[in-house]
Design a protein around this motif. Structure first.
Motif, PDB file in Angstrom:
ATOM      1  N   GLU A   5       0.848  -1.180   0.000  1.00 16.64           N
ATOM      2  CA  GLU A   5       0.000   0.000   0.000  1.00 16.64           C
ATOM      3  C   GLU A   5       0.890   1.238   0.000  1.00 16.64           C
ATOM      4  O   GLU A   5       1.913   1.278   0.672  1.00 16.64           O
ATOM      5  CB  GLU A   5      -0.905   0.032   1.231  1.00 16.64           C
ATOM      6  N   ILE A   6       0.454   2.248  -0.750  1.00 15.95           N
ATOM      7  CA  ILE A   6       1.187   3.504  -0.819  1.00 15.95           C
ATOM      8  C   ILE A   6       0.256   4.622  -0.382  1.00 15.95           C
ATOM      9  O   ILE A   6      -0.927   4.646  -0.739  1.00 15.95           O
ATOM     10  CB  ILE A   6       1.716   3.749  -2.241  1.00 15.95           C
ATOM     11  N   GLN A   7       0.808   5.556   0.401  1.00 13.50           N
ATOM     12  CA  GLN A   7       0.029   6.693   0.881  1.00 13.50           C
ATOM     13  C   GLN A   7       0.952   7.903   0.959  1.00 13.50           C
ATOM     14  O   GLN A   7       2.098   7.795   1.393  1.00 13.50           O
ATOM     15  CB  GLN A   7      -0.545   6.396   2.263  1.00 13.50           C
ATOM     16  N   ALA A   8       0.456   9.038   0.529  1.00  9.34           N
ATOM     17  CA  ALA A   8       1.224  10.277   0.621  1.00  9.34           C
ATOM     18  C   ALA A   8       0.795  11.053   1.860  1.00  9.34           C
ATOM     19  O   ALA A   8      -0.383  11.068   2.216  1.00  9.34           O
ATOM     20  CB  ALA A   8       0.997  11.128  -0.623  1.00  9.34           C
ATOM     21  N   LYS A   9       1.773  11.681   2.523  1.00  5.15           N
ATOM     22  CA  LYS A   9       1.491  12.536   3.677  1.00  5.15           C
ATOM     23  C   LYS A   9       2.238  13.849   3.496  1.00  5.15           C
ATOM     24  O   LYS A   9       3.396  13.856   3.083  1.00  5.15           O
ATOM     25  CB  LYS A   9       1.926  11.876   4.979  1.00  5.15           C
ATOM     26  N   VAL A  10       1.558  14.947   3.822  1.00  5.24           N
ATOM     27  CA  VAL A  10       2.154  16.272   3.739  1.00  5.24           C
ATOM     28  C   VAL A  10       1.949  16.971   5.069  1.00  5.24           C
ATOM     29  O   VAL A  10       0.839  16.981   5.600  1.00  5.24           O
ATOM     30  CB  VAL A  10       1.510  17.109   2.605  1.00  5.24           C
ATOM     31  N   SER A  11       3.022  17.551   5.608  1.00  7.01           N
ATOM     32  CA  SER A  11       2.930  18.315   6.854  1.00  7.01           C
ATOM     33  C   SER A  11       3.226  19.776   6.567  1.00  7.01           C
ATOM     34  O   SER A  11       4.184  20.102   5.847  1.00  7.01           O
ATOM     35  CB  SER A  11       3.924  17.791   7.885  1.00  7.01           C
ATOM     36  N   TYR A  12       2.412  20.655   7.147  1.00 10.16           N
ATOM     37  CA  TYR A  12       2.599  22.092   6.978  1.00 10.16           C
ATOM     38  C   TYR A  12       2.071  22.803   8.210  1.00 10.16           C
ATOM     39  O   TYR A  12       0.925  22.582   8.604  1.00 10.16           O
ATOM     40  CB  TYR A  12       1.875  22.574   5.715  1.00 10.16           C
ATOM     41  N   ASN A  13       2.891  23.618   8.820  1.00 11.36           N
ATOM     42  CA  ASN A  13       2.516  24.367  10.027  1.00 11.36           C
ATOM     43  C   ASN A  13       1.943  23.470  11.120  1.00 11.36           C
ATOM     44  O   ASN A  13       0.966  23.807  11.778  1.00 11.36           O
ATOM     45  CB  ASN A  13       1.513  25.477   9.694  1.00 11.36           C
TER      46      ASN A  13
END
Length: 65
Positions: free
Chosen positions: A18-26
């Motif tokens: 399984e592939i999942q993208a995660k983005v963190s901002y502030n």
């Protein structure tokens, strides 16, 4: 099984993952939906993998010869 670099998925072996993208901002993290990828081995892919191992010296003599 797989790596992702610059948006390109490279599969290392047959199987599923399984592939999942995660983005963190502030301080907030947003995750995409998970996506399952399945790769099946073929005669061509196995032959290429054995030849690559032979060329790298990882296999002295393959059963394909």
């Amino acid at each position: 099984m797989a790596t992702i670099e610059n948006g390109k998925i490279t599969v290392k072996n047959a199987g599923s993952t399984e592939i999942q993208a995660k983005v963190s901002y502030n301080g907030d993290t947003i995750a995409s939906n998970k996506d399952k990828i399945t790769v099946q081995a073929t005669t061509v892919s196995l032959t290429e993998q054995v030849q690559s191992l032979e060329e790298a010296g990882d296999v002295e003599h393959s059963v394909a010869q």
